[in-house]
Design a protein around this motif. Structure first.
Motif, PDB file in Angstrom:
ATOM      1  N   ARG A 171       0.833  -1.209   0.000  1.00  0.00           N
ATOM      2  CA  ARG A 171       0.000   0.000   0.000  1.00  0.00           C
ATOM      3  C   ARG A 171       0.864   1.255   0.000  1.00  0.00           C
ATOM      4  N   TYR A 174       2.411   1.674  -3.542  1.00  0.00           N
ATOM      5  CA  TYR A 174       1.421   2.150  -4.510  1.00  0.00           C
ATOM      6  C   TYR A 174       1.077   3.619  -4.272  1.00  0.00           C
ATOM      7  N   SER A 175       0.972   3.989  -2.997  1.00  0.00           N
ATOM      8  CA  SER A 175       0.662   5.386  -2.667  1.00  0.00           C
ATOM      9  C   SER A 175       1.791   6.314  -3.107  1.00  0.00           C
ATOM     10  N   ARG A 189      -5.083   4.984 -12.827  1.00  0.00           N
ATOM     11  CA  ARG A 189      -6.234   4.095 -12.633  1.00  0.00           C
ATOM     12  C   ARG A 189      -5.799   2.673 -12.299  1.00  0.00           C
ATOM     13  N   GLU A 192      -4.393   2.649  -8.752  1.00  0.00           N
ATOM     14  CA  GLU A 192      -5.474   2.802  -7.773  1.00  0.00           C
ATOM     15  C   GLU A 192      -6.204   1.480  -7.555  1.00  0.00           C
ATOM     16  N   LEU A 193      -6.404   0.727  -8.630  1.00  0.00           N
ATOM     17  CA  LEU A 193      -7.033  -0.585  -8.505  1.00  0.00           C
ATOM     18  C   LEU A 193      -6.165  -1.535  -7.681  1.00  0.00           C
ATOM     19  N   LYS A 194      -4.859  -1.471  -7.901  1.00  0.00           N
ATOM     20  CA  LYS A 194      -3.935  -2.313  -7.132  1.00  0.00           C
ATOM     21  C   LYS A 194      -3.939  -1.904  -5.662  1.00  0.00           C
ATOM     22  N   LEU A 195      -4.006  -0.614  -5.414  1.00  0.00           N
ATOM     23  CA  LEU A 195      -4.034  -0.124  -4.034  1.00  0.00           C
ATOM     24  C   LEU A 195      -5.304  -0.601  -3.332  1.00  0.00           C
ATOM     25  N   ASN A 196      -6.428  -0.545  -4.023  1.00  0.00           N
ATOM     26  CA  ASN A 196      -7.689  -1.050  -3.458  1.00  0.00           C
ATOM     27  C   ASN A 196      -7.590  -2.533  -3.146  1.00  0.00           C
ATOM     28  N   GLN A 197      -6.959  -3.280  -4.058  1.00  0.00           N
ATOM     29  CA  GLN A 197      -6.808  -4.723  -3.875  1.00  0.00           C
ATOM     30  C   GLN A 197      -5.947  -5.035  -2.654  1.00  0.00           C
ATOM     31  N   GLY A 199      -5.988  -3.344  -0.018  1.00  0.00           N
ATOM     32  CA  GLY A 199      -6.694  -2.903   1.189  1.00  0.00           C
ATOM     33  C   GLY A 199      -6.572  -1.421   1.465  1.00  0.00           C
ATOM     34  N   ALA A 201      -6.858   2.857  -0.037  1.00  0.00           N
ATOM     35  CA  ALA A 201      -7.738   3.720  -0.820  1.00  0.00           C
ATOM     36  C   ALA A 201      -6.933   4.925  -1.269  1.00  0.00           C
TER      37      ALA A 201
END
Length: 209
Positions: A171, A174-175, A189, A192-197, A199, A201
């Motif tokens: 996380r 990715y951030s 995009r 962001e999807l990888k970050l959501n995956q 856990g 945001a």
């Protein structure tokens, strides 16, 4: 004109002639050396241009061999010697090997690249790290990207951490990658999807006044 003036001019002429007798050889030698230096530089400049032209033609022939799936393509890449042409051709060869599902060969090709250009090195490390993750060698990928700083490299580092179950670290990576990208970047995009995956945001970009 006065006789004294004529004598002075004659004396000056004699002095000039005497100086030329004494120093003429050195003067001529200096001129010859100067001309030789200019000629040598022109020759060296032409030789450099000719070498670059030959390398460019060799590079294009190598790309053609890679595209044609010539079995001698790896040897042609190697023959380009240590140059940017070699590095770019090797990247293209590795991509063709991945397309042909020859990942082990692609890994070997990428590992053989030793570029002095930081931008090329960053691309090489990203592509190699992705292949290592796919080969279940995420630890090796992390080591490869230990000092990475570009958005792309941070994304791949997050991928390696995610593969290892290191969700908090993923996380964070990715951030950090998102922080380096423009709001309008198409790459955002995906990250962001990888970050959501993982856990997390993505932070909401601040509205511009």
């Amino acid at each position: 004109m006065a006789i004294d003036d004529l004598l002075d001019e004659h004396e000056q002429s004699e002095r000039v002639l005497q100086w030329l007798r004494n120093n003429g050889a050195g003067l001529i030698g200096g001129i010859v050396l100067g001309l030789a230096a200019i000629g040598g530089w022109k020759w060296w400049e032409h030789r450099g241009e000719q070498t670059q032209l030959e390398l460019s033609n060799q590079y294009q022939a190598t790309l053609d061999a890679i595209k044609a799936k010539d079995k001698n393509a790896p040897a042609k890449v190697k023959a380009l010697a240590d140059s940017t042409y070699h590095d770019l051709a090797a990247l293209e060869l590795a991509r063709s090997q991945v397309d042909a599902r020859q990942n082990d060969a692609a890994i070997a090709t990428l590992r053989a690249i030793r570029s002095s250009d930081p931008a090329i090195t960053d691309v090489v490390n990203q592509r190699l790290a992705r292949l290592l993750i796919e080969a279940k060698q995420a630890d090796a990928a992390l080591k490869l990207l230990a000092n990475a700083s570009s958005a792309g490299a941070m994304e791949v580092r997050g991928d390696a951490q995610f593969a290892l179950g290191q969700l908090e670290q993923a996380r964070a990576s990715y951030s950090q990658a998102l922080a380096k990208l423009d709001v309008a970047s198409q790459q955002r995009r995906v990250i962001e999807l990888k970050l959501n995956q993982a856990g997390g945001a993505p932070a909401t970009p601040e509205a511009k006044s």
